[in-house]
Design an enzyme around this catalytic site. Structure first.
Site, short mmCIF file in Angstrom:
data_model
loop_
_atom_site.label_atom_id
_atom_site.label_comp_id
_atom_site.label_asym_id
_atom_site.label_seq_id
_atom_site.Cartn_x
_atom_site.Cartn_y
_atom_site.Cartn_z
N ARG A 98 41.66 50.48 27.10
CA ARG A 98 42.49 50.45 25.91
C ARG A 98 42.09 49.29 25.01
O ARG A 98 41.34 48.40 25.41
CB ARG A 98 43.97 50.32 26.27
CG ARG A 98 44.38 48.97 26.89
CD ARG A 98 45.89 48.83 26.86
NE ARG A 98 46.40 47.64 27.54
CZ ARG A 98 46.51 46.44 26.99
NH1 ARG A 98 46.07 46.24 25.75
NH2 ARG A 98 47.02 45.43 27.67
N ASP A 194 46.00 33.35 26.38
CA ASP A 194 46.14 34.71 25.85
C ASP A 194 45.67 34.71 24.39
O ASP A 194 44.49 34.64 24.12
CB ASP A 194 47.60 35.16 26.01
CG ASP A 194 47.77 36.66 25.87
OD1 ASP A 194 47.03 37.28 25.07
OD2 ASP A 194 48.66 37.23 26.53
#
Length: 283
Positions: A98, A194
């Site tokens: 994805r 992140d």
């Protein structure tokens, strides 16, 4: 080093809130819920919010030159035109993979990341896409492609592959990123890097998944500020608002058996610093 206080900007329960981006033309914050397949907007002046459902998991959304949006989707990169019509710019379906974070470079190209749903090492990529639909794979051995950003002069590119626990830095040469080396390493117990954003002073702000915080590092890689947050899974950050002085932070609740009340919300640190104006995608 000092701590910085936060406020709740948008109380939400996003499964995997990500990708805050300031749309200067509309005066709205864009952000997404990847696994919820939703694109959110938030007007910090009026407080108005909107939500759009996408047909696939969406890894990132960015404004386009001339209006509309570019979407990093499960099966490739698509364009949403100002009239709300959708078309694929580059479609590449890979089973089990994805889209994830993306960023627009100073030259208007989109640097789009992918990852496998099972986060297998080497299953993801970082690619550079231009407005004519051409795509070039920059990195082909990535686990979880995440934060990407550029120094104020555009000469350095910062990048995160989260399981490495590092923020890496490259030299930017035209459409190429070369001479990869570590910029900072997140110590054990402090979470995983992140998303990231770079401010006007060249400092790098890093969101820490399982770290309950955002950290700011100087251009020399020294930690000088921490934003502690009341949720563990902090995903990304970006400067927004008319003056680009407020730091917005997205969070997630996915995988938490007893998520804190504010997990999945968007936080803001008013007057955190001065952000860089982000280019729109030239396509």
């Amino acid at each position: 080093m000092r701590a910085t206080a936060y406020e709740v900007a948008v109380r939400a329960e996003a499964e995997l809130g990500e990708g805050p981006t300031w749309d200067a033309v509309s005066g709205r914050l864009l952000w997404i819920d990847i696994l919820g397949s939703r694109v959110h907007t938030y007007d910090p002046v009026s407080g108005r919010r909107s939500v759009r459902t996408t047909p696939q998991h969406v890894g990132a959304v960015k404004p386009r030159v001339g209006g509309g949006l570019v979407l990093n989707l499960r099966d490739g990169v698509g364009l949403l035109d100002p009239d709300d019509s959708f078309r694929w710019l580059h479609r590449e379906t890979v089973p089990g993979r994805r889209a994830n974070d993306a960023a627009v470079a100073p030259d208007g190209s989109l640097w789009a990341g992918t990852m496998r749903y099972d986060e297998a090492p080497g299953g993801g990529t970082l690619s550079r896409l231009t407005g004519d639909g051409s795509a070039e794979v920059i990195l082909d051995d990535v686990a979880v492609s995440n934060g990407t950003g550029w120094s104020p002069d555009g000469r350095l590119m910062y990048y995160i592959d989260s399981p490495t626990r590092r923020v890496d830095v490259f030299d930017q040469e035209g459409g190429r990123a070369v001479n990869r080396r570590p910029f900072v390493t997140i110590e054990d117990g402090a979470g995983f890097p992140d998303g990231l954003t770079v401010d006007a002073e060249g400092c790098v702000w890093v969101a820490l998944w399982e770290g309950s915080a955002v950290r700011r590092y100087t251009p020399a890689g020294e930690l000088d500020r921490i934003v502690p947050l009341p949720v563990p899974r902090v995903t990304a950050c970006a400067f927004a608002g008319p003056d680009l002085t407020d730091l917005y932070i997205t969070t997630a609740r996915v995988g938490l058996t007893s998520p804190p009340a504010l997990a999945g919300s968007v936080f803001v640190v008013p007057g955190a610093g001065k952000g860089l104006a982000q280019p729109a995608f030239a396509g």
